[in-house]
Motif scaffolding. Structure first.
Motif, PDB file in Angstrom:
ATOM      1  N   PHE A 187       0.837  -1.199   0.000  1.00  0.00           N
ATOM      2  CA  PHE A 187       0.000   0.000   0.000  1.00  0.00           C
ATOM      3  C   PHE A 187       0.873   1.251   0.000  1.00  0.00           C
ATOM      4  O   PHE A 187       0.484   2.270  -0.555  1.00  0.00           O
ATOM      5  N   CYS A 245       0.458   2.492  -3.403  1.00  0.00           N
ATOM      6  CA  CYS A 245       0.180   1.126  -3.858  1.00  0.00           C
ATOM      7  C   CYS A 245       1.296   0.634  -4.785  1.00  0.00           C
ATOM      8  O   CYS A 245       1.030   0.098  -5.868  1.00  0.00           O
ATOM      9  N   LYS A 248      -9.524   1.612   5.305  1.00  0.00           N
ATOM     10  CA  LYS A 248      -9.087   2.862   4.659  1.00  0.00           C
ATOM     11  C   LYS A 248      -9.763   4.061   5.352  1.00  0.00           C
ATOM     12  O   LYS A 248      -9.128   5.092   5.557  1.00  0.00           O
ATOM     13  N   ILE A 304      -4.177   4.575   5.611  1.00  0.00           N
ATOM     14  CA  ILE A 304      -3.212   5.215   4.699  1.00  0.00           C
ATOM     15  C   ILE A 304      -2.437   6.321   5.431  1.00  0.00           C
ATOM     16  O   ILE A 304      -1.215   6.445   5.273  1.00  0.00           O
ATOM     17  N   VAL A 339      -4.702   7.706  -1.764  1.00  0.00           N
ATOM     18  CA  VAL A 339      -5.044   6.567  -2.604  1.00  0.00           C
ATOM     19  C   VAL A 339      -6.559   6.613  -2.775  1.00  0.00           C
ATOM     20  O   VAL A 339      -7.280   6.779  -1.792  1.00  0.00           O
ATOM     21  N   ASP A 399     -10.407   5.355  -3.305  1.00  0.00           N
ATOM     22  CA  ASP A 399     -11.111   4.193  -2.761  1.00  0.00           C
ATOM     23  C   ASP A 399     -11.009   3.011  -3.726  1.00  0.00           C
ATOM     24  O   ASP A 399     -10.831   1.860  -3.317  1.00  0.00           O
ATOM     25  N   PHE A 401      -7.507   1.502  -3.677  1.00  0.00           N
ATOM     26  CA  PHE A 401      -7.314   0.786  -2.416  1.00  0.00           C
ATOM     27  C   PHE A 401      -7.977  -0.586  -2.489  1.00  0.00           C
ATOM     28  O   PHE A 401      -7.376  -1.609  -2.142  1.00  0.00           O
ATOM     29  N   ARG A 434      -6.080  -3.002  -4.816  1.00  0.00           N
ATOM     30  CA  ARG A 434      -4.871  -3.553  -4.200  1.00  0.00           C
ATOM     31  C   ARG A 434      -5.218  -4.530  -3.077  1.00  0.00           C
ATOM     32  O   ARG A 434      -4.602  -5.578  -2.931  1.00  0.00           O
TER      33      ARG A 434
END
Lengths: 155, 155
Positions: free
Chosen positions: A82, A86, B21, B26, B38, B40, B43, B46
């Motif tokens: 992350f 990422c 998140k 983050i 990042v 949504d 995120f 990943r």
């Protein structure tokens, strides 16, 4: 006598294949660390487990096509993170060159192949752990010392 | 005033969830290294890529359930090898404790959780890279210095 060129020409770099067990792959790893005999079944099983990761886990070898022996290997796997927006990091592991094939820059070819693979996979960095003794070799491959490695053994 | 115990009781360790998140995951990583905003979508993508690895890639977090904030995290992934008789090695990465939550041994809880995970997955060792400054912390967690880390950046 063979010229220097023809020796080099016979050293082919490529990805590990399941038939490489018969070409001395395990015996080569034994020059690196503990690696007892592995049954054909166990080898195939592990090969397939790793193959499932596709390009996220790449093992490369150099075969001397004159002798049909694997004379160098190394692996890299791609860690998805992350951090770094990422990002991905490549981890190089288990680099070894056969004692009879040293001095031909095979280690450098392996490390460059693995680093190129990590780069092509979109990694922002590639890392590895080595002894202080091997540091000059990796510096020649474009690496710099950063941190220290810590380990905890379970066996 | 809350007692020491009730503070500890509110700190729950568990695996990362996709909803973390919104709980500052983050922002926490940003205390470790570069980690821009990042989306949504990115995120979730990943998160799902990592989830595909199942127990081979475990990210743990500590949530302070009073505030609903993630205050510590770390990850471990399991590398499948041919050496060590087709052994496995755990790689610990990206351990961070929120600056407001230090001094409560949360880092130790994270590292022990990750090392236990690697052990339960059959790893013969677990490794990590850290600064010389963080060496005493990892020694308290049962790790020993072994090698040096080399890095090559692509960006």
């Amino acid at each position: 006598m063979q010229s220097e060129n023809s020796v080099e020409d016979s050293l082919h770099i490529r990805k590990l294949e399941v038939t490489d067990k018969e070409k001395g792959f395990i015996e080569l790893l034994r020059q690196l660390t503990v690696c007892d005999s592995v049954s054909d079944e166990k080898f195939k099983e592990r090969f397939e487990e790793i193959a499932k990761y596709g390009d996220d886990h790449c093992i490369c070898v150099i075969e001397d096509v004159r002798s049909g022996k694997i004379v160098a290997t190394g692996s890299v796997f791609i860690e998805k993170k992350f951090v770094r927006n990422c990002g991905k990091a490549g981890h190089i592991e288990d680099v070894v060159v056969d004692s009879s094939a040293r001095g031909m820059q095979l280690g450098k070819r392996i490390v460059e192949y693995l680093a190129d693979h990590a780069h092509s996979m979109g990694c922002y960095k590639v890392i590895l752990d080595c002894t202080e003794e091997n540091r000059p070799f990796y510096e020649k491959c474009g690496f710099k010392k950063k941190e220290i490695q810590m380990v905890k053994y379970f066996v």
